[in-house]
Design a protein around this motif. Sequence first.
Motif, PDB file in Angstrom:
ATOM      1  N   ARG A 288     -10.885  23.281  25.777  1.00  0.00           N
ATOM      2  CA  ARG A 288     -11.879  23.012  24.721  1.00  0.00           C
ATOM      3  C   ARG A 288     -11.262  21.975  23.813  1.00  0.00           C
ATOM      4  NH1 ARG A 288     -13.302  27.321  20.640  1.00  0.00           N
ATOM      5  NH2 ARG A 288     -11.377  28.366  21.251  1.00  0.00           N
TER       6      ARG A 288
ATOM      7  N   ASN B  48     -10.583  21.137  32.980  1.00  0.00           N
ATOM      8  CA  ASN B  48     -11.795  21.958  32.978  1.00  0.00           C
ATOM      9  C   ASN B  48     -11.695  23.197  32.098  1.00  0.00           C
ATOM     10  OD1 ASN B  48     -13.557  20.469  34.395  1.00  0.00           O
ATOM     11  ND2 ASN B  48     -13.027  21.334  36.390  1.00  0.00           N
ATOM     12  N   ASN B  49     -10.477  23.683  31.883  1.00  0.00           N
ATOM     13  CA  ASN B  49     -10.315  24.878  31.039  1.00  0.00           C
ATOM     14  C   ASN B  49      -9.941  24.543  29.601  1.00  0.00           C
ATOM     15  OD1 ASN B  49     -10.921  26.632  33.101  1.00  0.00           O
ATOM     16  ND2 ASN B  49      -8.805  26.704  33.825  1.00  0.00           N
TER      17      ASN B  49
ATOM     18  N   ASN C  77     -16.748  21.578  30.732  1.00  0.00           N
ATOM     19  CA  ASN C  77     -17.278  22.750  31.390  1.00  0.00           C
ATOM     20  C   ASN C  77     -18.682  23.117  30.960  1.00  0.00           C
ATOM     21  OD1 ASN C  77     -16.720  24.530  33.301  1.00  0.00           O
ATOM     22  ND2 ASN C  77     -15.022  25.537  32.225  1.00  0.00           N
ATOM     23  N   THR C  78     -19.334  22.236  30.222  1.00  0.00           N
ATOM     24  CA  THR C  78     -20.686  22.536  29.753  1.00  0.00           C
ATOM     25  C   THR C  78     -21.586  21.322  29.959  1.00  0.00           C
ATOM     26  OG1 THR C  78     -22.051  22.979  27.824  1.00  0.00           O
ATOM     27  CG2 THR C  78     -19.899  22.076  27.377  1.00  0.00           C
TER      28      THR C  78
ATOM     29  N   SER D 143     -16.384  20.193  25.804  1.00  0.00           N
ATOM     30  CA  SER D 143     -15.574  20.500  26.986  1.00  0.00           C
ATOM     31  C   SER D 143     -16.222  19.872  28.215  1.00  0.00           C
ATOM     32  CB  SER D 143     -15.416  22.007  27.178  1.00  0.00           C
ATOM     33  OG  SER D 143     -16.468  22.506  27.957  1.00  0.00           O
TER      34      SER D 143
ATOM     35  N   SER E  72      -8.412  16.744  36.664  1.00  0.00           N
ATOM     36  CA  SER E  72      -9.675  17.293  36.156  1.00  0.00           C
ATOM     37  C   SER E  72      -9.688  18.820  36.238  1.00  0.00           C
ATOM     38  CB  SER E  72     -10.872  16.680  36.857  1.00  0.00           C
ATOM     39  OG  SER E  72     -10.739  16.846  38.228  1.00  0.00           O
ATOM     40  N   GLU E  73      -8.994  19.389  37.249  1.00  0.00           N
ATOM     41  CA  GLU E  73      -9.003  20.867  37.324  1.00  0.00           C
ATOM     42  C   GLU E  73      -8.214  21.481  36.159  1.00  0.00           C
ATOM     43  OE1 GLU E  73      -8.080  18.840  39.853  1.00  0.00           O
ATOM     44  OE2 GLU E  73      -6.582  19.793  41.142  1.00  0.00           O
TER      45      GLU E  73
ATOM     46  N   SER F 129      -6.941  29.332  29.377  1.00  0.00           N
ATOM     47  CA  SER F 129      -7.676  28.875  28.194  1.00  0.00           C
ATOM     48  C   SER F 129      -6.768  28.019  27.333  1.00  0.00           C
ATOM     49  CB  SER F 129      -8.163  30.072  27.391  1.00  0.00           C
ATOM     50  OG  SER F 129      -7.057  30.827  26.943  1.00  0.00           O
TER      51      SER F 129
END
Length: 226
Positions: free
Chosen positions: A127, A124-125, A171-172, A169, A120-121, A94
């Motif tokens: 915010r 991805n975590n 991730n959404t 993010s 990108s990996e 995080s």
Amino acid sequence: MKLSKRLAAIDALITEPEDIIWDCCCDHGYLGMALLKRAAANHLIFVDIVATLMNDLEAQLSSINKLQKTCDKNSQWQVLCQDVGKIEIAQSKSQVVLIAGVGGELLLRLIQQITVNNLSEHLNNVRFILCPVHHTYKLRVGLKQLGLGLISEQIIYDNKRFYEVIEVSFNTNNEISNTGNEMWDFTSAEHAMYQRQLINHYNKMLNKDALYYQKVIKNYQELTDS
Ligand SMILES: C[S@@+](CC[C@H](N)C(=O)[O-])C[C@H]1O[C@@H](n2cnc3c(N)ncnc32)[C@H](O)[C@@H]1O
């Protein structure tokens, strides 16, 4: 040091312990220091491009005994004097990147560079919590183009100025709207005042690019069209 309403609103979005928090364009470092004080992250990284500011901040952090850096590997904090566009995002569970107090166009360029320069990996975590000074419309359009999605957004009225705090993010899938559809509450006189300010501002910009700014004005007017 009491945080301003704007910085306090950003601070309040960090409710769970994070691995890494970046206080980007940190200047005085007030926000990062408040987060460090309440141990909001295992590692807090302050970044600004002005060497004198970063030297002062490093000295200040070092002088606070209980935050004393003992060795680099285990340190809770780090001060980097560099361009925020070149930060290296490590893999972590995080991570939060905070960027506040710079213009929306610069802020977008920084996020574009961070996106290009990191895997990108790893991104991805992350915010991103963003609070630009002006140009939020262009920023929002650009964030959406980068493939970022919305986590939250709010209007903050602080010291007679309006700010938007935008949390995004990769991730959404929640689409970022150009005008911040989720942040408005038109029962609030302040929000109505902010909408009027934006429309007045973009009316003054019509002579620069009538077609573009007519669309921007229309988008802000549509917020209250029923
Ligand atoms: C007004 S301060 C913002 C301080 C704090 N974040 C806040 O919101 O109160 C803006 C800071 O951004 C820094 N800055 C501007 N461009 C930068 C860049 N490309 N990389 C790192 N820092 C930058 C400036 O040096 C300045 O200290």
